[in-house]
Design a protein around this motif. Sequence first.
Motif, PDB file in Angstrom:
ATOM      1  N   TYR A 110       0.868  -1.178   0.000  1.00  0.00           N
ATOM      2  CA  TYR A 110       0.000   0.000   0.000  1.00  0.00           C
ATOM      3  C   TYR A 110       0.902   1.224   0.000  1.00  0.00           C
ATOM      4  O   TYR A 110       1.592   1.490   0.977  1.00  0.00           O
ATOM      5  CB  TYR A 110      -0.920   0.003   1.221  1.00  0.00           C
ATOM      6  CG  TYR A 110      -1.861   1.181   1.259  1.00  0.00           C
ATOM      7  CD1 TYR A 110      -2.918   1.279   0.356  1.00  0.00           C
ATOM      8  CD2 TYR A 110      -1.694   2.206   2.168  1.00  0.00           C
ATOM      9  CE1 TYR A 110      -3.775   2.366   0.373  1.00  0.00           C
ATOM     10  CE2 TYR A 110      -2.557   3.299   2.192  1.00  0.00           C
ATOM     11  CZ  TYR A 110      -3.594   3.368   1.297  1.00  0.00           C
ATOM     12  OH  TYR A 110      -4.450   4.439   1.313  1.00  0.00           O
ATOM     13  N   GLN A 111       0.926   1.919  -1.094  1.00  0.00           N
ATOM     14  CA  GLN A 111       1.733   3.126  -1.255  1.00  0.00           C
ATOM     15  C   GLN A 111       3.202   2.877  -0.906  1.00  0.00           C
ATOM     16  O   GLN A 111       3.835   3.650  -0.188  1.00  0.00           O
ATOM     17  CB  GLN A 111       1.146   4.264  -0.430  1.00  0.00           C
ATOM     18  CG  GLN A 111      -0.254   4.629  -0.880  1.00  0.00           C
ATOM     19  CD  GLN A 111      -0.860   5.777  -0.100  1.00  0.00           C
ATOM     20  OE1 GLN A 111      -0.346   6.205   0.925  1.00  0.00           O
ATOM     21  NE2 GLN A 111      -1.974   6.277  -0.587  1.00  0.00           N
ATOM     22  N   GLY A 112       3.725   1.749  -1.386  1.00  0.00           N
ATOM     23  CA  GLY A 112       5.137   1.461  -1.225  1.00  0.00           C
ATOM     24  C   GLY A 112       5.547   0.746   0.043  1.00  0.00           C
ATOM     25  O   GLY A 112       6.726   0.506   0.272  1.00  0.00           O
ATOM     26  N   ARG A 113       4.603   0.401   0.889  1.00  0.00           N
ATOM     27  CA  ARG A 113       4.936  -0.374   2.097  1.00  0.00           C
ATOM     28  C   ARG A 113       3.777  -1.288   2.452  1.00  0.00           C
ATOM     29  O   ARG A 113       2.693  -1.175   1.882  1.00  0.00           O
ATOM     30  CB  ARG A 113       5.315   0.530   3.250  1.00  0.00           C
ATOM     31  CG  ARG A 113       4.238   1.495   3.686  1.00  0.00           C
ATOM     32  CD  ARG A 113       4.741   2.361   4.810  1.00  0.00           C
ATOM     33  NE  ARG A 113       5.008   3.675   4.269  1.00  0.00           N
ATOM     34  CZ  ARG A 113       5.053   4.774   4.954  1.00  0.00           C
ATOM     35  NH1 ARG A 113       4.913   4.743   6.236  1.00  0.00           N
ATOM     36  NH2 ARG A 113       5.252   5.924   4.377  1.00  0.00           N
ATOM     37  N   ALA A 114       4.005  -2.168   3.395  1.00  0.00           N
ATOM     38  CA  ALA A 114       2.962  -3.122   3.785  1.00  0.00           C
ATOM     39  C   ALA A 114       1.791  -2.378   4.424  1.00  0.00           C
ATOM     40  O   ALA A 114       1.984  -1.486   5.255  1.00  0.00           O
ATOM     41  CB  ALA A 114       3.514  -4.154   4.755  1.00  0.00           C
ATOM     42  N   TYR A 115       0.598  -2.750   4.009  1.00  0.00           N
ATOM     43  CA  TYR A 115      -0.618  -2.171   4.577  1.00  0.00           C
ATOM     44  C   TYR A 115      -0.710  -2.551   6.050  1.00  0.00           C
ATOM     45  O   TYR A 115      -0.465  -3.697   6.430  1.00  0.00           O
ATOM     46  CB  TYR A 115      -1.839  -2.700   3.819  1.00  0.00           C
ATOM     47  CG  TYR A 115      -3.151  -2.127   4.300  1.00  0.00           C
ATOM     48  CD1 TYR A 115      -3.530  -0.847   3.942  1.00  0.00           C
ATOM     49  CD2 TYR A 115      -4.000  -2.871   5.105  1.00  0.00           C
ATOM     50  CE1 TYR A 115      -4.729  -0.315   4.379  1.00  0.00           C
ATOM     51  CE2 TYR A 115      -5.208  -2.351   5.541  1.00  0.00           C
ATOM     52  CZ  TYR A 115      -5.567  -1.072   5.180  1.00  0.00           C
ATOM     53  OH  TYR A 115      -6.755  -0.554   5.615  1.00  0.00           O
TER      54      TYR A 115
END
Length: 158
Positions: A110-115
């Motif tokens: 999510y947007q470049g990192r884990a949600y």
Amino acid sequence: MLAHNPALKTHIDTFVERFLKRCEESFKDTCVRVGRDPRRKLQRKERILGNIELAARHGIATPMLEFGTALGIVYALRYSGSEDKECLWIRDVYARRRSVADVLTDASDYQGRAYAGLDALADQALIARIAGHVERLRDPASPHWNWPLAKQTVLEPA
């Protein structure tokens, strides 16, 4: 909030005043505006689930926030337009197994990192309560839509 951070005691009156003013103004918000970006808003430390977590640390029940979480999911599943990518994502994840838990416990990119979803084991009871609301709200004619206006009782999972 004061139990979590006693240093805020000197600021509480200002905080309450600003909160009430924002509540008055938020009645002007459309459902579309409030409901947009649901995936962001349903992260562990965000608006709703972050407050549920804080309240739980202090033994405070959060039935209305849990109901609000369910409404956010139902909105994404049913009422939003196809232009909101986060609503489309929720629809897709839910459709795979018809699972609210899958939506709430996601850890994909999510947007470049884990949600930052909920923990499937540690948050099992919370997830079950939210899923119970979602299930009861499936029917647009369900009396559960008026649940917040009725006498409050503890909601058992559906």
